[in-house]
Design a protein around this motif. Structure first.
Motif, PDB file in Angstrom:
ATOM      1  N   VAL A  16       0.724  -1.300   0.043  1.00  0.00           N
ATOM      2  CA  VAL A  16      -0.028  -0.015   0.111  1.00  0.00           C
ATOM      3  C   VAL A  16       0.984   1.269   0.082  1.00  0.00           C
ATOM      4  O   VAL A  16       0.615   2.271  -0.844  1.00  0.00           O
ATOM      5  CB  VAL A  16      -0.984   0.073   1.238  1.00  0.00           C
ATOM      6  N   LYS A  17       1.904   1.140   0.791  1.00  0.00           N
ATOM      7  CA  LYS A  17       2.617   2.525   0.775  1.00  0.00           C
ATOM      8  C   LYS A  17       3.439   2.569  -0.577  1.00  0.00           C
ATOM      9  O   LYS A  17       3.694   3.795  -1.041  1.00  0.00           O
ATOM     10  CB  LYS A  17       3.968   2.057   1.820  1.00  0.00           C
ATOM     11  N   GLY A  18       3.928   1.397  -1.222  1.00  0.00           N
ATOM     12  CA  GLY A  18       4.500   1.615  -2.607  1.00  0.00           C
ATOM     13  C   GLY A  18       3.616   2.154  -3.590  1.00  0.00           C
ATOM     14  O   GLY A  18       3.644   3.000  -4.474  1.00  0.00           O
ATOM     15  N   LEU A  19       2.180   1.834  -3.334  1.00  0.00           N
ATOM     16  CA  LEU A  19       1.046   2.386  -4.390  1.00  0.00           C
ATOM     17  C   LEU A  19       0.906   3.598  -4.229  1.00  0.00           C
ATOM     18  O   LEU A  19       0.887   4.572  -5.162  1.00  0.00           O
ATOM     19  CB  LEU A  19      -0.235   1.403  -4.197  1.00  0.00           C
ATOM     20  N   GLN A  20       0.997   4.227  -3.178  1.00  0.00           N
ATOM     21  CA  GLN A  20       0.831   5.695  -2.610  1.00  0.00           C
ATOM     22  C   GLN A  20       1.759   6.380  -3.312  1.00  0.00           C
ATOM     23  O   GLN A  20       1.792   7.400  -3.700  1.00  0.00           O
ATOM     24  CB  GLN A  20       0.537   5.767  -1.141  1.00  0.00           C
ATOM     25  N   ILE A  21       3.045   5.801  -3.130  1.00  0.00           N
ATOM     26  CA  ILE A  21       4.162   6.452  -3.705  1.00  0.00           C
ATOM     27  C   ILE A  21       4.213   6.728  -5.168  1.00  0.00           C
ATOM     28  O   ILE A  21       4.247   7.697  -5.897  1.00  0.00           O
ATOM     29  CB  ILE A  21       5.492   5.857  -3.257  1.00  0.00           C
ATOM     30  N   CYS A  22       4.009   5.452  -5.741  1.00  0.00           N
ATOM     31  CA  CYS A  22       3.683   5.579  -7.406  1.00  0.00           C
ATOM     32  C   CYS A  22       2.518   6.511  -7.720  1.00  0.00           C
ATOM     33  O   CYS A  22       2.653   7.089  -8.691  1.00  0.00           O
ATOM     34  CB  CYS A  22       3.307   4.149  -7.927  1.00  0.00           C
ATOM     35  N   CYS A  23       1.299   6.508  -6.987  1.00  0.00           N
ATOM     36  CA  CYS A  23       0.231   7.299  -7.469  1.00  0.00           C
ATOM     37  C   CYS A  23       0.476   9.016  -7.346  1.00  0.00           C
ATOM     38  O   CYS A  23      -0.021   9.904  -7.871  1.00  0.00           O
ATOM     39  CB  CYS A  23      -1.007   7.057  -6.724  1.00  0.00           C
ATOM     40  N   SER A  24       1.366   9.165  -6.103  1.00  0.00           N
ATOM     41  CA  SER A  24       1.716  10.625  -5.721  1.00  0.00           C
ATOM     42  C   SER A  24       2.892  11.019  -6.876  1.00  0.00           C
ATOM     43  O   SER A  24       2.688  12.246  -7.376  1.00  0.00           O
ATOM     44  CB  SER A  24       2.217  10.582  -4.501  1.00  0.00           C
ATOM     45  N   ASN A  70      12.613   3.871 -10.450  1.00  0.00           N
ATOM     46  CA  ASN A  70      12.253   2.853  -9.390  1.00  0.00           C
ATOM     47  C   ASN A  70      12.896   3.286  -8.140  1.00  0.00           C
ATOM     48  O   ASN A  70      12.608   2.428  -6.916  1.00  0.00           O
ATOM     49  CB  ASN A  70      12.218   1.670  -9.759  1.00  0.00           C
ATOM     50  N   LYS A  71      14.233   3.957  -8.036  1.00  0.00           N
ATOM     51  CA  LYS A  71      15.223   4.004  -6.910  1.00  0.00           C
ATOM     52  C   LYS A  71      14.361   4.626  -5.716  1.00  0.00           C
ATOM     53  O   LYS A  71      14.459   4.082  -4.852  1.00  0.00           O
ATOM     54  CB  LYS A  71      16.319   4.742  -7.307  1.00  0.00           C
ATOM     55  N   ILE A  72      13.587   5.761  -6.024  1.00  0.00           N
ATOM     56  CA  ILE A  72      12.855   6.325  -5.176  1.00  0.00           C
ATOM     57  C   ILE A  72      11.814   5.157  -4.191  1.00  0.00           C
ATOM     58  O   ILE A  72      11.888   5.008  -3.117  1.00  0.00           O
ATOM     59  CB  ILE A  72      12.126   7.575  -5.490  1.00  0.00           C
ATOM     60  N   LEU A  73      11.262   4.572  -5.185  1.00  0.00           N
ATOM     61  CA  LEU A  73      10.025   3.584  -4.500  1.00  0.00           C
ATOM     62  C   LEU A  73      11.072   2.472  -3.838  1.00  0.00           C
ATOM     63  O   LEU A  73      10.405   1.974  -2.576  1.00  0.00           O
ATOM     64  CB  LEU A  73       9.488   2.916  -5.562  1.00  0.00           C
ATOM     65  N   VAL A  74      11.964   1.878  -4.145  1.00  0.00           N
ATOM     66  CA  VAL A  74      12.934   0.700  -3.536  1.00  0.00           C
ATOM     67  C   VAL A  74      13.510   1.319  -2.162  1.00  0.00           C
ATOM     68  O   VAL A  74      13.181   0.729  -1.269  1.00  0.00           O
ATOM     69  CB  VAL A  74      13.828   0.439  -4.550  1.00  0.00           C
ATOM     70  N   ASP A  75      14.075   2.701  -2.096  1.00  0.00           N
ATOM     71  CA  ASP A  75      14.514   3.160  -1.157  1.00  0.00           C
ATOM     72  C   ASP A  75      13.395   3.551   0.124  1.00  0.00           C
ATOM     73  O   ASP A  75      13.594   3.093   1.352  1.00  0.00           O
ATOM     74  CB  ASP A  75      15.167   4.565  -1.183  1.00  0.00           C
ATOM     75  N   ASN A  76      12.197   3.776  -0.316  1.00  0.00           N
ATOM     76  CA  ASN A  76      11.101   4.051   0.602  1.00  0.00           C
ATOM     77  C   ASN A  76      10.590   2.665   1.163  1.00  0.00           C
ATOM     78  O   ASN A  76      10.325   2.442   2.430  1.00  0.00           O
ATOM     79  CB  ASN A  76      10.068   4.902  -0.061  1.00  0.00           C
ATOM     80  N   LEU A  77      10.556   1.805   0.125  1.00  0.00           N
ATOM     81  CA  LEU A  77      10.102   0.329   0.703  1.00  0.00           C
ATOM     82  C   LEU A  77      10.891  -0.448   1.749  1.00  0.00           C
ATOM     83  O   LEU A  77      10.741  -1.108   2.351  1.00  0.00           O
ATOM     84  CB  LEU A  77       9.389  -0.419  -0.284  1.00  0.00           C
ATOM     85  N   ILE A  78      12.286  -0.194   1.051  1.00  0.00           N
ATOM     86  CA  ILE A  78      13.345  -1.226   1.771  1.00  0.00           C
ATOM     87  C   ILE A  78      13.558  -0.473   3.423  1.00  0.00           C
ATOM     88  O   ILE A  78      13.777  -1.327   4.113  1.00  0.00           O
ATOM     89  CB  ILE A  78      14.555  -1.324   1.060  1.00  0.00           C
ATOM     90  N   GLY A  79      13.583   0.670   3.158  1.00  0.00           N
ATOM     91  CA  GLY A  79      13.969   1.335   4.494  1.00  0.00           C
ATOM     92  C   GLY A  79      15.743   1.656   4.604  1.00  0.00           C
ATOM     93  O   GLY A  79      16.250   0.822   3.993  1.00  0.00           O
TER      94      GLY A  79
END
Length: 194
Positions: A16-24, A70-79
């Motif tokens: 869900v966090k990843g989907l929110q990042i992608c949508c924003s 995709n790096k922003i998404l990966v960084d946010n989801l991995i932590g």
């Protein structure tokens, strides 16, 4: 080791966090782009829910990081606590791949003479020959299905494939429950407005 319910919760939160990042990040997406983003978020969320401890999860993260978008998404989801780990283990995976390739080359060079002598298998060993050929074909196919499988030996491949299958099962269960919940909400909303 995660239990199934804990892994499901962790996957759901990260997905869900990843989907929110992608949508924003991008307001207008066509259907194909949206499908790719949902799949990407699900893959990264699944890999990060496993804390990037398996070879298939490392391979998924590594493939996703190749694209700058995709790096922003990966960084946010991995932590931040796991951010350096995929790079170190990627080097290990590459080293393992080189080691496996070297072993394959050595095996091939050792068996060149034997292959020349054994163009046609003897009749008593025909069943063994067919069984070994089938196992090799299926192993090659499995290596293409499991992320990072190309660089694994047979034992690691089976172990990783089993873990990957169980994780995909968790992913499917979470997605099914989300669809079911959405359908129930849509049905209750339609009854209210009738």
């Amino acid at each position: 080791m995660y239990t199934s319910s804990k892994l499901k919760r962790e996957f759901y939160k990260k997905w869900v966090k990843g989907l929110q990042i992608c949508c924003s990040s991008k307001k207008k997406m066509d259907i194909l782009e949206r499908k790719k983003k949902i799949r990407l978020c699900a893959d990264i969320a699944l890999a990060s829910a496993k804390n990037v401890t398996t070879s298939w999860s490392i391979a998924l993260i590594y493939e996703a990081q190749k694209d700058d978008e995709n790096k922003i998404l990966v960084d946010n989801l991995i932590g931040p606590e796991l951010r350096l780990k995929p790079q170190n283990t990627t080097r290990q995976m590459i080293a393992c791949h080189k080691r496996v390739r070297s072993n394959k080359i050595l095996k091939k060079s050792r068996h060149v003479g034997q292959r020349m002598r054994k163009k046609c298998p003897p009749k008593p060993n025909l069943a063994t020959y067919i069984a070994k050929t089938l196992v090799k074909k299926r192993t090659r196919l499995l290596k293409t299905l499991v992320p990072g499988g190309e660089s694994m030996d047979e034992y690691s491949l089976i172990k990783e494939a089993l873990d990957y299958i169980l994780s995909l099962r968790v992913q499917v269960d979470v997605m099914k429950s989300l669809v079911n919940a959405t359908e129930v909400l849509n049905q209750s909303d339609s009854k209210i407005f009738e």
